[in-house]
Motif scaffolding. Structure first.
Motif, PDB file in Angstrom:
ATOM      1  N   ASN A 152     -18.922   1.046  -3.862  1.00  0.00           N
ATOM      2  CA  ASN A 152     -18.442   0.129  -4.893  1.00  0.00           C
ATOM      3  C   ASN A 152     -17.391   0.789  -5.771  1.00  0.00           C
ATOM      4  O   ASN A 152     -16.439   0.144  -6.210  1.00  0.00           O
ATOM      5  N   SER A 155     -14.141   0.766  -3.876  1.00  0.00           N
ATOM      6  CA  SER A 155     -13.618  -0.608  -3.851  1.00  0.00           C
ATOM      7  C   SER A 155     -12.997  -0.982  -5.185  1.00  0.00           C
ATOM      8  O   SER A 155     -11.939  -1.616  -5.230  1.00  0.00           O
ATOM      9  N   LEU A 156     -13.635  -0.583  -6.265  1.00  0.00           N
ATOM     10  CA  LEU A 156     -13.118  -0.870  -7.606  1.00  0.00           C
ATOM     11  C   LEU A 156     -11.748  -0.238  -7.797  1.00  0.00           C
ATOM     12  O   LEU A 156     -10.796  -0.888  -8.238  1.00  0.00           O
ATOM     13  N   ALA A 158      -9.668   0.775  -5.478  1.00  0.00           N
ATOM     14  CA  ALA A 158      -8.725   0.178  -4.536  1.00  0.00           C
ATOM     15  C   ALA A 158      -8.181  -1.123  -5.111  1.00  0.00           C
ATOM     16  O   ALA A 158      -6.986  -1.407  -4.984  1.00  0.00           O
ATOM     17  N   ASN A 159      -9.035  -1.906  -5.762  1.00  0.00           N
ATOM     18  CA  ASN A 159      -8.585  -3.163  -6.371  1.00  0.00           C
ATOM     19  C   ASN A 159      -7.634  -2.902  -7.534  1.00  0.00           C
ATOM     20  O   ASN A 159      -6.658  -3.629  -7.719  1.00  0.00           O
ATOM     21  N   ARG A 162      -4.369  -1.817  -6.000  1.00  0.00           N
ATOM     22  CA  ARG A 162      -3.771  -2.980  -5.347  1.00  0.00           C
ATOM     23  C   ARG A 162      -3.132  -3.889  -6.393  1.00  0.00           C
ATOM     24  O   ARG A 162      -2.005  -4.373  -6.218  1.00  0.00           O
ATOM     25  N   GLY A 163      -3.834  -4.092  -7.515  1.00  0.00           N
ATOM     26  CA  GLY A 163      -3.285  -4.922  -8.601  1.00  0.00           C
ATOM     27  C   GLY A 163      -2.021  -4.309  -9.175  1.00  0.00           C
ATOM     28  O   GLY A 163      -1.033  -5.025  -9.441  1.00  0.00           O
ATOM     29  N   TYR A 166       0.821  -4.856  -6.695  1.00  0.00           N
ATOM     30  CA  TYR A 166       1.337  -6.233  -6.755  1.00  0.00           C
ATOM     31  C   TYR A 166       2.235  -6.415  -7.967  1.00  0.00           C
ATOM     32  O   TYR A 166       3.285  -7.057  -7.891  1.00  0.00           O
TER      33      TYR A 166
END
Length: 178
Positions: A152, A155-156, A158-159, A162-163, A166
């Motif tokens: 987790n 994943s946190l 990575a998000n 990723r944000g 973007y």
């Protein structure tokens, strides 16, 4: 040698073997086997042996002497009538599960009580113990929980990355358009 001396030596040997088993065991379960046939007892023993549990029918006097002053000393006052004794070495839950499950299928067999680390547990307590997850199941649950935290966490992050990517891409496209 006299006959009485031979019998006494045999009894002492039985007591010492029982004492060794009881001292090694994490749980000792006392059962009632009255009315069971030899075939039924053999079937029970094979199920217990497959789970790493020893089962023995022994005279109460010898069993009392074997547990006296040991880890399962609390049992000595409860050894009355005919008893079969199961010795669980690795996981107390497994011993309880096998015996309770067998008692559900047999009308002649029942669990009387158990001694877990020196504490007496009645038949209902043994049934409750049998419902707990076994040691391997608990380890798997713990490992799953421990594995979930880093997963987790990755994943946190990575998000978040990723944000940010973007947002930078959007800024780049806006500047290129202007």
């Amino acid at each position: 040698m006299e006959v009485g001396t031979v019998q006494r030596a045999q009894k002492n040997e039985i007591i010492e073997k029982l004492r060794a088993r009881a001292d090694r065991a994490g749980i000792v379960v006392v059962t009632d086997f009255r009315g069971m046939t030899v075939e039924e007892l053999t079937e029970l023993r094979s199920k217990l042996r497959a789970a790493g549990i020893d089962y023995q029918v022994v005279k109460n006097t010898l069993a009392r002497l074997a547990v006296k002053n040991g880890v399962h000393d609390a049992l000595k006052d409860h050894l009355i009538e005919n008893n079969g004794i199961a010795f669980g070495y690795e996981d107390p839950v497994v011993a309880a599960k096998v015996l309770v499950d067998y008692a559900k299928t047999s009308k002649k067999f029942s669990v009387k009580l158990a001694c877990l680390s020196g504490k007496i547990i009645d038949a209902a307590g043994v049934a409750e113990l049998s419902k707990l997850p076994s040691k391997p199941e608990l380890l798997a649950m713990t490992l799953g929980t421990m594995n979930a935290v880093p997963t987790n966490f990755v994943s946190l992050f990575a998000n978040v990355i990723r944000g940010a990517l973007y947002a930078l891409t959007a800024i780049k496209e806006k500047k290129e358009a202007a």
